[in-house]
Structures are given as C-alpha cells and as structure tokens.
Design a protein around this motif. Structure first.
Motif, PDB file in Angstrom:
ATOM      1  N   UNK A  12       0.951  -1.032   0.069  1.00 12.29           N
ATOM      2  CA  UNK A  12       0.047  -0.054  -0.041  1.00 12.29           C
ATOM      3  C   UNK A  12       0.985   1.157  -0.014  1.00 12.29           C
ATOM      4  N   UNK A  13       1.947   1.531   0.984  1.00 14.27           N
ATOM      5  CA  UNK A  13       2.790   2.485   0.575  1.00 14.27           C
ATOM      6  C   UNK A  13       3.498   2.789  -0.695  1.00 14.27           C
ATOM      7  N   UNK A  14       3.856   1.643  -1.198  1.00 12.92           N
ATOM      8  CA  UNK A  14       4.550   1.676  -2.617  1.00 12.92           C
ATOM      9  C   UNK A  14       3.579   1.962  -3.686  1.00 12.92           C
ATOM     10  N   UNK A  15       2.212   1.718  -3.538  1.00 11.81           N
ATOM     11  CA  UNK A  15       1.220   2.016  -4.453  1.00 11.81           C
ATOM     12  C   UNK A  15       0.667   3.509  -4.328  1.00 11.81           C
ATOM     13  N   UNK A  16       0.641   4.068  -3.211  1.00 10.79           N
ATOM     14  CA  UNK A  16       0.432   5.472  -2.758  1.00 10.79           C
ATOM     15  C   UNK A  16       1.588   6.257  -3.498  1.00 10.79           C
TER      16      UNK A  16
END
Length: 205
Positions: A12-16
């Motif tokens: 999720x952090x990388x997707x954001x």
C-alpha cells in the motif's frame, strides 16, 4: 525468506507513492535506470570511504527499485518482458558493484584489510543467480512458472531481496566489520544457492 511478507507490508505505501509519481515524464523503466545510477553512486561512494553518502544513495536506489513495479501495474500496460529484464539486470549490477565498492572502501579503512570474504560473496551471488535465472527460463518454457506478481519465477530461499538490502546496509554502516559480515553473508547466500539448486531440480523433474 522475508520477501513475501515484506511485499504485503509495503504494497500500500508503494502504491500510494507510485500514484504520486504517475506523471508522463516518469516511467517504470526510468525509475529502474534511476535506481541503477543511484546504486552505482552508492558503490562509488563506498569505495571512496564516503559511508554516509553511500548509505543514503543505497536506500534511494532501493526505493526507486521498489517503485518501478507498482507504477507499471498502476498504468496497466502489459510488459513483454523488457521491464523485467531491465530490472533484474540493474539489480545484479548494483549488488555486484556494491560488494566491490565496500570491499575497496573497507580495505582502505582497515589498512589493506582482507578482500577474500567479498570474493566469496561474489561467487555465492554468481551461483545463486545462475540457479534461479536458469530455473525461471526453463520453468517458462515447460509451463511450470511460479506467479507471485514478479516478472520472473523466483524460487524462495534463505537469502532474498530483503535480506540483501539489510546486509548491504550493515556493510555501509559498519565498514570496519564489513569483512566479517561478508564472510557470514557468503555462507548464507551459499546455503540459499544450494537450496535453490536442489529445489529447482526437483520442481523441473
């Protein structure tokens, strides 16, 4: 060993972050090349004994490397293999260059310190890389691929990407202990390589 849980934790952090970078001027391949250049800069800084700069460049390199895949998936464009090929080639180049850079820098810091532990690491990397790349190629040809969302079929092992990032960071933070860390790491990667050879052979029989 920790790659799968790390990918779930960081997804999720990388997707954001990929969403924030999703502009026409930024492409997955450009991020891969940026990671390569930053990694080579880290290796050069280590060789010169600029350890703080080497650590910062190393982590910036790994961040760029971690963002190319999420950005590619976000754009939904099928990859014919070029992106995956560029990514794994850049990773191997950065890993090898970092070993050489740390070996030179730590040797100078220790006053002609030993280089042979780093040679063992390079040998272990060579065998390990040959094992999983050969497996990926043959698995693709024979229809026995392992689909975990990455471009290649990766056989799990004791030493994977997360462990490599951590160990390379330790080298840069503790250069006076780098030969000892390298010796232990060579054994770990060697065991992982042996496991991949056995597991790959059994899986392809």
């Amino acid at each position: 060993m920790f790659d799968a849980p790390a990918r779930r934790l960081l997804a999720r952090p990388l997707d954001r972050a990929a969403a924030a970078l999703d502009v026409p001027a930024v492409t997955p391949d450009r991020l891969t090349v940026l990671g390569l250049l930053l990694g080579l800069g880290s290796a050069a800084a280590a060789a010169l004994g600029w350890w703080a700069a080497a650590v910062l460049l190393w982590w910036a390199s790994r961040l760029a490397d971690g963002l190319d895949g999420p950005l590619a998936r976000r754009r939904g464009r099928p990859d014919a293999g070029a992106g995956g090929f560029l990514d794994i080639t850049a990773d191997f180049t950065v890993y090898g260059a970092t070993v050489v850079g740390v070996a030179l820098g730590s040797s100078a810091a220790l006053g002609d310190g030993p280089l042979w532990p780093f040679l063992l690491v390079l040998l272990a990397y060579y065998v390990n890389g040959a094992a999983f790349l050969a497996f990926s190629s043959i698995a693709e040809r024979t229809g026995r691929t392992i689909d975990d969302g990455r471009s290649l079929s990766f056989l799990g092992g004791l030493a994977e990407g997360v462990e490599t990032v951590v160990v390379h960071t330790l080298w840069l933070v503790l250069p006076l202990w780098a030969p000892q860390i390298a010796l232990v790491w060579a054994v770990v990667v060697g065991v992982s390589a042996a496991h991949r050879i056995v597991a790959g052979y059994r899986a392809l029989r």
